[in-house]
Design an enzyme around this catalytic site. Structure first.
Site: not given
Ligand code: MN
Ligand code: ZN
Ligand code: MN
Length: 280
Positions: A37, A69, A72, A109, A145, A179, A182, A216, A229, A231, A261
């Site tokens: 972040r 990964h 963000y 992403h 992804e 994923d 997703h 994922h 999104d 999870h 995840e």
């Molecule tokens: Mn993912």
């Molecule tokens: Zn991701």
């Molecule tokens: Mn996600």
């Protein structure tokens, strides 16, 4: 053979991550290479890199079964060129970190148009960013992804990933990650055997399973096609347990990292044990 793990924490030092993975019975894992972040991060220290490699050996996890990964904040598709440059620099820095750790892939992403441009134009900007990142780095495969389609995030259609791969010059350094949350949320139903098969075949036809570098493993809190999104733990969402049984017994998912995840870390060890059982 299946290689299964979770996205583990790097708090206290990135070198601790292989140990954390082994503690939950993982044979693969994911990490962030820095605080996900924040923009800035100090370079990884030599001792930390060395200890990471030693710990990876100690727990018998291969570098190609670690799927880092990216952070963000990165948006490779930003139309604002100053902002895109900032993202690209951060992305290139992360690729360098991955390479220094002796790892082979960076999962990311695609990017977001933020309502400021068309999907098509945004995909072109992303592809340009990827090509530039590849030309300024070495070794690491960049793993796109697929996304749920929340907000203005691209990558919710298999065609988006196919377009990006098509525009990338060095195909050896591009790959994809499915994923499951997703996929389901973006309208590809994974909850029935027939539809699961159809979705994977569609992925193969549009993108190509030869580009698949990781999965994922997430159930979804929201319904199929919600484009949310969110999870959920394995078997507790709208995808359901059976889908993960099909995936774990499907040889098309052999030899790549399969990464949880899911929201409840407390049960990761149990989820991994269960998935291992499905794979036998
Ligand atoms: Mn993912
Ligand atoms: Zn991701
Ligand atoms: Mn996600």
């Amino acid at each position: 053979m299946k290689f299964i793990g979770a996205h583990v924490s790097i708090s206290g030092g990135i070198e601790l991550s292989p140990i954390r993975a082994a503690e939950i019975g993982a044979t693969a894992f994911a990490i962030f290479t820095k605080n996900q972040r924040q923009w800035d991060a100090r370079p990884l220290e030599e001792e930390s890199i060395l200890a990471f490699k030693q710990n990876l050996k100690k727990v018998h996890i291969k570098p190609e079964h670690v799927l880092p990964h990216d952070g963000y904040l990165i948006n490779l598709g930003n139309v604002d060129s100053t902002k895109r440059t900032k993202s690209l620099e951060a992305f290139i820095d992360e690729i360098g970190r991955v390479n220094k750790l002796g790892l082979t892939m960076l999962n990311f992403h695609p990017g977001s148009h933020l309502g400021e441009t068309s999907e098509e134009e945004c995909l072109s900007i992303i592809a340009e960013s990827i090509n530039e990142a590849i030309s300024k780095t070495s070794n690491v495969t960049l793993v796109i992804e697929n996304m749920a389609g929340q907000g203005s995030n691209l990558g919710y259609k298999f065609e988006h990933l196919a377009t990006l791969i098509d525009k990338v010059k060095n195909k050896k350094r591009i790959g994809t990650c499915i994923d499951t949350c997703h996929t389901h949320s973006s309208g590809h139903d994974l909850s029935t055997a027939k539809s699961f098969e159809k979705v994977i075949n569609e992925f193969d036809k549009i993108i190509g399973l030869n580009f698949l570098r990781g999965v994922h493993l997430n159930d979804s809190k929201t319904e199929m096609g919600s484009r949310k999104d969110r999870h959920e733990s394995i078997g507790k969402g709208s995808i359901g347990l059976d889908s993960f049984k099909w995936l774990m017994s499907d040889p098309r998912f052999n030899n790549i990292p399969l990464i949880l995840e899911t929201p409840n870390e407390e049960i990761w060890a149990d989820e991994i044990a269960m998935l291992k059982k499905f794979s036998r």
